[in-house]
Structure formats: C-alpha cells, structure tokens
Design a protein around this motif. Structure first.
Motif, PDB file in Angstrom:
ATOM      1  N   LEU A 428      87.056  12.720  17.366  1.00 43.47           N
ATOM      2  CA  LEU A 428      86.197  13.877  17.171  1.00 43.47           C
ATOM      3  C   LEU A 428      86.959  15.183  17.360  1.00 43.47           C
ATOM      4  O   LEU A 428      86.745  16.145  16.625  1.00 43.47           O
ATOM      5  CB  LEU A 428      85.017  13.807  18.151  1.00 43.47           C
ATOM      6  N   ALA A 429      87.832  15.237  18.356  1.00 44.03           N
ATOM      7  CA  ALA A 429      88.551  16.477  18.651  1.00 44.03           C
ATOM      8  C   ALA A 429      89.699  16.727  17.676  1.00 44.03           C
ATOM      9  O   ALA A 429      89.990  17.878  17.334  1.00 44.03           O
ATOM     10  CB  ALA A 429      89.077  16.449  20.076  1.00 44.03           C
ATOM     11  N   HIS A 430      90.356  15.649  17.253  1.00 42.72           N
ATOM     12  CA  HIS A 430      91.529  15.766  16.380  1.00 42.72           C
ATOM     13  C   HIS A 430      91.420  14.742  15.251  1.00 42.72           C
ATOM     14  O   HIS A 430      92.110  13.723  15.255  1.00 42.72           O
ATOM     15  CB  HIS A 430      92.806  15.546  17.184  1.00 42.72           C
ATOM     16  N   PRO A 431      90.554  14.982  14.274  1.00 39.31           N
ATOM     17  CA  PRO A 431      90.267  13.962  13.254  1.00 39.31           C
ATOM     18  C   PRO A 431      91.474  13.564  12.411  1.00 39.31           C
ATOM     19  O   PRO A 431      91.497  12.479  11.840  1.00 39.31           O
ATOM     20  CB  PRO A 431      89.181  14.620  12.392  1.00 39.31           C
ATOM     21  N   GLY A 432      92.503  14.397  12.337  1.00 38.75           N
ATOM     22  CA  GLY A 432      93.673  14.036  11.558  1.00 38.75           C
ATOM     23  C   GLY A 432      94.710  13.237  12.322  1.00 38.75           C
ATOM     24  O   GLY A 432      95.725  12.819  11.749  1.00 38.75           O
ATOM     25  N   TRP A 433      94.461  13.000  13.599  1.00 42.69           N
ATOM     26  CA  TRP A 433      95.425  12.298  14.446  1.00 42.69           C
ATOM     27  C   TRP A 433      94.990  10.854  14.632  1.00 42.69           C
ATOM     28  O   TRP A 433      93.837  10.581  14.974  1.00 42.69           O
ATOM     29  CB  TRP A 433      95.527  12.998  15.803  1.00 42.69           C
ATOM     30  N   GLU A 434      95.906   9.928  14.402  1.00 43.10           N
ATOM     31  CA  GLU A 434      95.640   8.513  14.668  1.00 43.10           C
ATOM     32  C   GLU A 434      96.505   8.089  15.844  1.00 43.10           C
ATOM     33  O   GLU A 434      97.666   7.705  15.674  1.00 43.10           O
ATOM     34  CB  GLU A 434      95.953   7.664  13.440  1.00 43.10           C
ATOM     35  N   PRO A 435      95.995   8.182  17.047  1.00 44.47           N
ATOM     36  CA  PRO A 435      96.821   7.913  18.225  1.00 44.47           C
ATOM     37  C   PRO A 435      97.312   6.470  18.261  1.00 44.47           C
ATOM     38  O   PRO A 435      96.544   5.535  18.076  1.00 44.47           O
ATOM     39  CB  PRO A 435      95.891   8.220  19.403  1.00 44.47           C
ATOM     40  N   ASP A 436      98.604   6.325  18.473  1.00 37.50           N
ATOM     41  CA  ASP A 436      99.243   5.014  18.582  1.00 37.50           C
ATOM     42  C   ASP A 436      99.365   4.708  20.070  1.00 37.50           C
ATOM     43  O   ASP A 436     100.239   5.250  20.756  1.00 37.50           O
ATOM     44  CB  ASP A 436     100.617   5.061  17.906  1.00 37.50           C
ATOM     45  N   ILE A 437      98.480   3.854  20.580  1.00 38.21           N
ATOM     46  CA  ILE A 437      98.367   3.629  22.016  1.00 38.21           C
ATOM     47  C   ILE A 437      98.472   2.142  22.319  1.00 38.21           C
ATOM     48  O   ILE A 437      97.825   1.319  21.668  1.00 38.21           O
ATOM     49  CB  ILE A 437      97.026   4.168  22.570  1.00 38.21           C
ATOM     50  N   ASP A 438      99.285   1.814  23.304  1.00 34.94           N
ATOM     51  CA  ASP A 438      99.329   0.463  23.865  1.00 34.94           C
ATOM     52  C   ASP A 438      98.585   0.472  25.192  1.00 34.94           C
ATOM     53  O   ASP A 438      98.661   1.456  25.949  1.00 34.94           O
ATOM     54  CB  ASP A 438     100.767   0.009  24.107  1.00 34.94           C
ATOM     55  N   TYR A 439      97.903  -0.627  25.483  1.00 34.87           N
ATOM     56  CA  TYR A 439      97.121  -0.730  26.714  1.00 34.87           C
ATOM     57  C   TYR A 439      97.623  -1.889  27.558  1.00 34.87           C
ATOM     58  O   TYR A 439      97.796  -3.007  27.064  1.00 34.87           O
ATOM     59  CB  TYR A 439      95.640  -0.941  26.384  1.00 34.87           C
ATOM     60  N   HIS A 440      97.841  -1.611  28.844  1.00 37.81           N
ATOM     61  CA  HIS A 440      98.239  -2.631  29.814  1.00 37.81           C
ATOM     62  C   HIS A 440      97.227  -2.588  30.956  1.00 37.81           C
ATOM     63  O   HIS A 440      97.107  -1.572  31.655  1.00 37.81           O
ATOM     64  CB  HIS A 440      99.647  -2.367  30.339  1.00 37.81           C
ATOM     65  N   VAL A 441      96.516  -3.675  31.133  1.00 32.93           N
ATOM     66  CA  VAL A 441      95.408  -3.695  32.083  1.00 32.93           C
ATOM     67  C   VAL A 441      95.668  -4.727  33.167  1.00 32.93           C
ATOM     68  O   VAL A 441      96.210  -5.808  32.903  1.00 32.93           O
ATOM     69  CB  VAL A 441      94.071  -3.989  31.347  1.00 32.93           C
TER      70      VAL A 441
END
Length: 668
Positions: A428-441
C-alpha cells in the motif's frame, strides 16, 4: 520433421499467465502468452528452462534483478532460480518455453546455495532481528532466537564477501512498556530508555553488536518518517477510519488491547492476551476474544464501538501468496497465512486510542496512535536509512530499492506481523516495490518446560551467565539447542555437561593433545604431510564433507544453527576417532612418514574448526586461529587445507573454555 504453431485457443491459465503444452519434442515444451500489464507468478523448480521471446516487450525478473527482453532474446534459467516474466508493452508478449531435468545440475545448484544463485555480493543485505520490547532485559530465550541467529547469519555472509548488516533496536512504543512503567512508578519514556540501554549492553556481552540500533522514542527523525509512511498507507484508499467493536475497562473506562486484556483465542481457543495468540500465531481484535477479562481487575470488560483506522486484511490473500513465492518462507508461515485468510473477514485496526506512541497526521488531534506492530514495518525501512547515513549510502525509507535484500529473524509469536501484515503495508505504501524478503522463525525456548517470560520473571537473564569466559560456550549451547521448528528446553545441568564433556573434555583436550604432539615430535612447528594411506585420504574427504555440511547449515536457504553446531562438534568427533586408530603406529620408525601425515591432517582439522566456528563462536575462532598462526578467521574456506609446514603452533597450554564459575579470563 515436427512443426508447431502458436495457437491462442490452446492456451489455459498456468503460473498466473496463459500457457499451452507442445508434445513430441523430447524436452517439455509449450507456448506462453502474457497480456499487457500482466506477469507470471514468481516460481522456481528443479528443471532447466529456456524462454525464446517471439513477440512483444517485457522484462525478466530473476531473483530480484530485471532484464529487458524482446523478439529474438533467448533466456535460460538454472535450477532453483526464482523467475518472473512481465509484459511492459502494449501488445501480447509471446514466448516459446522449453524445459528439462538434469539431476546432476540440479544437485550442484542446490549445493551451491542461494548466495551464489542470487549473487548476494552485488546486493545490500539487511538482516533484522525483531526489535525487543524495552520492558525488561534480555533472557536466554530472547538471545537464542532472533539475535544469535541474525548475528551468526551476518558473520557467515561477510566471510563470503557479502555486504550484509545486522539491524535491530528497541520497540519503545509497546503497551507493555506502559504496563511496566506503571508498576515501577516511572514514565514510559524513562522505562523505554532504561531497558533499551540494558538490552544493548546484554547484546554486547553476547558478542552481538548490531550495525544499526534504533531506539524509536529518542531517534530525532523517526516520528516524522513514521507519519509519512502511515499517510502513504492511508492514501492508498484501502485503509479508512471505521467504527468497530472494542473492549473497555468496566470501572476505569480505559481502552483495552494487548497486555490490558486476556481471553480465549478465537482461532485455537487457548488463553491469550489481546491482539496475538502466542500458541497458534493468529491475530485477534480483542472484541472477538472468548470470555475476555481485564488483566488488572480480572473483571469482564464492557464492549463499545470506537473509531480506528482499519485495514481489511482479508482482501489481500493473493498479494501475500505472491510475496511468499519470492523469498524463503517456511511452511509454518505459509500454513499460518492459510488459516488467517480462511476467515471471511478480518478488519485489523492499525491505530489505537492511547497517549503513548506516535499519532498519525490523519488523527486530527484525536487521542489515537499508530499501533506499534504496523509501526515496525516502517521501523525496518527507517533502520536502513539510518544505517545508510553512517555508510554514506543513499538509502531512503521513503524510496525502498528493488535490489535490497531483507532477511528477518523473529519468534513464531511475531509471525503474523512480519510475514502477513508487513507485506501488505509495503504494497500500500510503495506499490511499485516488490520486497525480496527471507524469513527465519524460531519457536519458544522453554525453561523448566515453561516459556521464558519477562513479565513473569521466569527466565535466565543474559547478564547472569555471560562473561568473557562463558560467551563462546553459551553461544555454542544455544546454537545447539535453540528452538528451530519445535520448542526446546534450556536445562542448566545439560549446559554444564556440554561445557565440561564436549567443549572442555572434547574440543580443548584434543587441541591441547595436538599441541603436545607437535611440540614433542616437530619442535612446535606444523609438519608437512608425508606418505598417505587410504584411511588418511578418506579422512581428508570426510573433513571436506563436514565443510560442505556446515556451509549449507549457515547459508541462506538451509540456515540452521542446530545443524551448524552439530557439524562443528562432528569435526572434533571425526578427528578423535581417526587419530585413535592412526596413532597405533606412532613412534614406530617404519611408519614415521605416515604419522607425520596424520598430524598434518589433525592440524588441517583444527584450521577448519578455527574458520568454520567463526560465525557461531567468534572469540574461540579468533583464539584458535592465533594459536595456529593464522592471520584471522575472516574468509570462509572453500576447501580443507593443510596448515603450511613450518607454522608455529601454540596449542599445548591454550585455554579456550573454563568450567562454570571460574573467574579467570580465557586466553591463549
């Protein structure tokens, strides 16, 4: 000869675009079409795949990097490369698709790891451990999870030449800070500042020194940046001020959320505080708790409607699924998303009536603040900008860049916020950005089979056990036993046993014995290898296997400190088993050249341990490297190497670990 023509009527939906199947060519094949403005789902697979672009204009997105394509372009994807094809033109983008399996190539690609596939060295990598709540100091439950994990991850990446940074801070505007301040007779800001400093000091005792530590209440630019981020979210049109049910203290009229209220989770039925269930990970909105009770009085609260900015999260299932296709998202998180989006409706408040926190610009003077959990999504971007200022990098929270790689370490009780809510807020805040995120839980670390708890004082505090003498042993034991994929229990007696029998009786005893062998047999200098036996060749190969295993366990895709600690200990167990057999002929003149090879291999194992232990046990690694005459343990080994002949070895009296309670500082 076989001829196939593009036939639009043969196409059907697949991977988010239109695809057909062509048979009889040997490899798998088909036609693909992407309509203007369309894009395929992000995906990866074990096959090699080739796109031949025949019409239109598009872009290929491979592990976050974009490449323009048009007619005549041929692109090949290696196994496990995450890829997307987008149409950026005004006509259909048409391509021919070929794919086939090469098992050996797939195995090599899997073994190479994501650092090579995704060319981490060309991207900034921001590794976040969840900012702790400054309502108390850090205990071993905290330290075993996000903080040790992120620290070891960054150390490993840097040894492999990656620009990686560890970022965290203190989550000052938590309602739990207000509760602790009330009990201590302090103002919330005083409580936050006090425990933020204590947390930073405990991290330092653990040899964890983040590259960026943000204390949100005292950072001069934080509040304005947060308001601007929230305004972007509100301006999307998907977030609006709505009257929705809420809970209030029946006597005082206080608005209740988080620590202020408890009841039965609407998802799993287990007891929970307001807003998140630690057992199942699902959110609640407090008004949907079963049999709610005010925490201070134990009485039933009253219900009333209140105006808050709300997000219809249930409308974003497809966006979250697409995000989960881009990076490392454990099945535990994808399963949580499935449960949450199975609800017909979830209108999630993003603001709460409170005097502690940051009021959005849209509040118009109303007693309302941005909820601290949505706030944290901005906090990560703010941390990147603050880090960039110190590094003279043009990183801006208001303009996140596509080449940023973000890696999150957090406990399962924070999973909803990190892996479901934050991707939506970024959209919603940055519609042109596709964040590349890894998650370690990580799951909960238990003490006496109960959760570590700051509020209940059920904990072993970091400052009570950490010192220059103990830090490496603590880091090793927490790595070995931290709750990866299941809850584990910290047992002080087991820690003492591992320290005494494994680290002192195993690692240190072997290294001291090796030092004596080098001193007595070779004048304190590393011997060159002599004649090799098949058993010695096999042992060198065994060390190579250990190196590959610990490399995988610290890498991007397969990160596991449990496995890393086991493999490091496996190096010592292997060498002691090997030497126990080989030294049967030690001292026999006929076999001197063979014994020399055994000692050289032992020193190779010690060298490997000094380098491979650095992300997990940095002080031990540095001391061992110095005792072996190595300049530093700064570069990850690509192969197992013998210690150069003639190197001075100082292991005989080296002390790397001391029994619990010994006051002397360890050293060599």
């Amino acid at each position: 000869m076989k001829v196939h023509h593009f036939a639009p009527d043969d196409l059907s939906a697949a991977f988010g675009i239109d695809m057909s199947t062509v048979t009889g060519l040997g490899p798998g094949a088909g036609w693909g079409r992407v309509v203007p403005g369309g894009r395929s789902d992000a995906h990866q697979h074990d096959e090699i795949e080739v796109f031949v672009i025949v019409k239109g204009t598009g872009e290929l997105v491979v592990d976050g990097e974009r490449t323009p394509v048009g007619p005549g372009v041929v692109a090949m994807f290696e196994p496990f490369e995450t890829h997307v094809i987008e149409n950026v033109g005004t006509e259909d983008l048409v391509f021919f698709d070929l794919y086939w399996r090469d098992p050996a190539r797939a195995v090599r690609a899997a073994g190479a790891g994501a650092a090579e596939r995704r060319r981490f060295g060309q991207r900034p990598v921001f590794v976040f451990s969840t900012p702790p709540t400054p309502n108390g100091d850090l205990h071993l439950g905290h330290l075993s999870g996000p903080y040790l994990g992120a620290d070891a991850y960054v150390r490993f990446q840097r040894m492999n030449g990656v620009d990686a940074w560890h970022l965290t801070g203190s989550d000052d505007y938590q309602s739990y800070v207000v509760d602790r301040a009330r009990r201590d007779g302090r103002k919330p800001a005083e409580t936050a500042a006090h425990f933020s400093a204590e947390i930073a000091a405990t991290l330092a005792l653990m040899d964890i020194r983040p590259d960026q530590y943000t204390a949100t209440d005292t950072d001069a630019t934080y509040q304005d940046g947060l308001r601007a981020f929230f305004s972007r979210v509100a301006a999307s049109g998907r977030v609006a001020l709505r009257e929705t049910p809420a809970l209030f203290d029946a006597e005082t009229g206080d608005y209740l959320y988080e620590v202020g209220v408890a009841g039965g989770c609407p998802g799993c039925g287990q007891p929970t505080n307001g807003n998140i269930c630690e057992e199942c990970g699902e959110p609640n909105v407090c008004a949907d708790l079963a049999d709610p009770r005010t925490r201070r009085s134990g009485e039933a609260p009253r219900r009333d409607d209140v105006a808050r900015y709300c997000l219809p999260l249930h409308e974003f299932a497809d966006e979250v699924a697409a995000h989960h296709s881009l990076g490392r998202v454990p099945a535990r998180l994808r399963e949580l998303a499935h449960r949450v989006f199975a609800r017909p409706q979830l209108d999630l408040p993003l603001t709460h009536p409170s005097q502690w926190g940051v009021a959005p610009a849209e509040a118009g003077g109303e007693d309302q603040v941005i909820w601290v959990w949505p706030e944290m999504s901005y906090g990560f971007l703010h941390g990147i900008e603050a880090l960039g200022r110190g590094l003279d990098r043009d990183w801006r929270a208001g303009a996140p860049q596509q080449d940023w790689k973000i890696v999150h370490f957090f406990g399962y009780d924070n999973s909803f916020y990190h892996s479901l809510l934050y991707p939506v807020l970024y959209k919603l805040a940055h519609p042109g950005w596709e964040p590349d995120i890894d998650y370690h839980v990580n799951e909960f670390y238990l003490l006496e089979q109960q959760k570590f708890s700051t509020s209940r004082r059920h904990a072993v505090w970091g400052k009570d056990v950490l010192s220059a003498d103990s830090v490496d042993a603590v880091r090793f034991f927490l790595s070995l036993t931290r709750p990866e994929g299941r809850r584990t229990n910290f047992d002080p007696a087991v820690y003492d046993t591992v320290l005494r029998d494994t680290l002192i009786g195993g690692w240190q005893s072997w290294l001291n014995e090796l030092g004596t062998r080098v001193a007595d047999g070779y004048g304190g200098q590393a011997p060159d290898a002599g004649v090799w036996t098949p058993e010695q060749t096999a042992f060198l190969d065994r060390l190579t296997v250990r190196l590959a295993a610990v490399t995988r366990s610290l890498g991007q895709d397969g990160f596991s400190l449990n496995q890393a600690a086991e493999e490091l200990n496996g190096v010592v167990e292997d060498v002691r088993r090997f030497t126990g057999a080989e030294y049967a002929v030690a001292g026999v003149d006929r076999w001197d050249d063979h014994t020399r090879t055994t000692v050289a291999l032992e020193l190779a194992a010690a060298r490997l341990l000094a380098l491979a232990a650095a992300p997990v046990m940095p002080r031990f690694a540095e001391r061992l490297a110095a005792a072996l005459g190595l300049a530093e343990a700064g570069v990850w080994p690509s192969t197992v190497e013998l210690l150069p002949a003639g190197t001075n070895v100082r292991l005989t009296d080296a002390v790397f670990f001391r029994p619990a309670g010994t006051p002397e500082e360890a050293g060599v």
